[in-house]
Design an enzyme around this catalytic site. Structure first.
Site, PDB file in Angstrom:
ATOM      1  N   ASP A 170      51.802 144.218  -3.052  1.00  9.07           N
ATOM      2  CA  ASP A 170      52.576 144.789  -1.950  1.00  9.07           C
ATOM      3  C   ASP A 170      53.882 144.031  -1.711  1.00  9.07           C
ATOM      4  O   ASP A 170      54.064 142.896  -2.156  1.00  9.07           O
ATOM      5  CB  ASP A 170      51.753 144.741  -0.651  1.00  9.07           C
ATOM      6  CG  ASP A 170      50.590 145.716  -0.654  1.00  9.07           C
ATOM      7  OD1 ASP A 170      50.271 146.282  -1.726  1.00  9.07           O
ATOM      8  OD2 ASP A 170      49.978 145.895   0.420  1.00  9.07           O
TER       9      ASP A 170
ATOM     10  N   HIS B 175      50.080 140.205  -3.003  1.00  9.12           N
ATOM     11  CA  HIS B 175      51.492 140.400  -2.652  1.00  9.12           C
ATOM     12  C   HIS B 175      52.367 139.842  -3.770  1.00  9.12           C
ATOM     13  O   HIS B 175      52.194 138.683  -4.161  1.00  9.12           O
ATOM     14  CB  HIS B 175      51.793 139.736  -1.311  1.00  9.12           C
ATOM     15  CG  HIS B 175      51.079 140.417  -0.173  1.00  9.12           C
ATOM     16  ND1 HIS B 175      49.753 140.206   0.088  1.00  9.12           N
ATOM     17  CD2 HIS B 175      51.509 141.341   0.715  1.00  9.12           C
ATOM     18  CE1 HIS B 175      49.395 140.973   1.114  1.00  9.12           C
ATOM     19  NE2 HIS B 175      50.437 141.668   1.523  1.00  9.12           N
TER      20      HIS B 175
HETATM   21 ZN    ZN Z   1      52.938 144.786   3.333  1.00 14.81          ZN
END
Ligand code: ZN
Ligand code: NAG
Ligand code: NAG
Ligand code: NAG
Ligand code: NAG
Length: 270
Positions: free
Chosen positions: A46, A196
């Site tokens: 992400d 992430h």
């Molecule tokens: Zn996010």
């Protein structure tokens, strides 16, 4: 642009076009928190596009794995400034998906604001890779009926996860790796992992560890679309009439891309 890339691209285009808009809408708006195909693992990343995205794509490729990138329009960087790296990931067969434009808590917005967040992102992704994403992940994993209704109206599914590496929570690489190995030790049928792309440790330490661990335990590392038996992209919307000035006669930076790619020169996030 190599011939293989063009063929890959043509294949994606054909499979996207084969499905009618009504078929897509009938089954969208679903909230996905697990893969469906047994023994698949979908590693997701992400908050990009950001500096380590190509490294992540290259590491995945080295192990014959595919990943899914939930990218924003304008979080840490303007998506148009990362157009080349997003295209590279797409052409490597990784999945490009939406994580909203500016990363708000979508459950706190009204329907028109949610729609605007998703539309701007989808249009930018279309500008860059030629398709709209069929999957979106709400920031913070936060959604309500308005979010799922807007996603459904757009033909998108909402993707959460069943494993969180907690790289966002100041965990060290070792701690995230331990979370992976503890989860795999529970022998889950499938893995849909939240990571992430913005962390160096995720890109360069946790990722190779997770890939090797999952493959050693018999999981196939695939995209979210593949692990749920769906299609990654929706057809592009027809382009608006061009309003950019014609490119200069020399030095076209993207002159070799197929016509289907829109020109992102001159596009900004402001
Ligand atoms: Zn996010
Ligand atoms: C959904 O959005 C509408 C406005 O678009 C708002 O009135 C309503 O409270 C929202 N629903 C939820 C559950 O937040
Ligand atoms: C939705 O929210 C935005 C941003 O807060 C606001 O500007 C707009 O007026 C709201 N629209 C409706 C229909 O309530
Ligand atoms: C984490 O660090 C400890 C202590 O150095 C080590 O024993 C352990 O193997 C590491 N765990 C992983 C998953 O790398
Ligand atoms: C990123 O991590 C690698 C190895 O894990 C390290 O060699 C490199 O210095 C780190 N880069 C930054 C900017 O911290």
């Amino acid at each position: 642009m190599k011939v293989a890339s063009l063929l890959f691209f043509a294949g994606v285009f054909a499979s996207v076009q084969a499905e009618t808009v009504n078929e897509v809408l009938r089954r969208s708006g679903v909230v996905i928190s697990e893969c469906k195909l047994p023994k698949t693992a979908a590693l997701t990343f992400d908050d990009g596009p950001n500096q380590y995205n190509v490294d992540i794509g290259t590491t995945l490729r080295k192990y014959g794995a595919k990943g899914t990138f939930f990218i924003c329009g304008n979080l840490y960087h303007c998506i148009y400034d990362y157009a080349d790296s997003v295209r590279k990931l797409f052409l490597q067969g990784h999945q490009i998906a939406s994580h909203s434009w500016s990363h708000p808590d979508l459950a706190k917005l009204n329907v028109s604001a949610i729609t605007a967040e998703l539309e701007k992102t989808d249009q930018a992704i279309q500008d860059i890779i030629g398709f709209r994403p069929a999957y979106m992940r709400p920031p913070y994993g936060s959604y309500n009926d308005n979010v799922t209704a807007v996603a459904k109206a757009r033909g998108q599914d909402v993707v959460i996860w069943n494993f969180d590496s907690q790289d966002w929570n100041s965990l060290t690489a070792n701690q995230s790796e331990t979370r992976y190995s503890d989860f795999v030790a529970t022998k889950p049928n499938t893995v849909l992992a939240l990571n992430h792309e913005t962390y160096n440790t995720t890109a360069h330490e946790v990722l190779p560890y997770a890939i090797k661990l999952l493959q050693k335990n018999g999981y196939r590392l695939v995209t979210v679309a593949e692990c749920v038996g769906g299609k990654p992209y929706l057809p592009p919307k027809p382009p608006k009439p061009p309003h950019l000035p014609p490119p200069p006669p020399h030095s076209p930076p993207h002159g070799h891309l197929p016509r289907h790619f829109l020109d992102v020169r001159g596009k900004t996030c402001s």
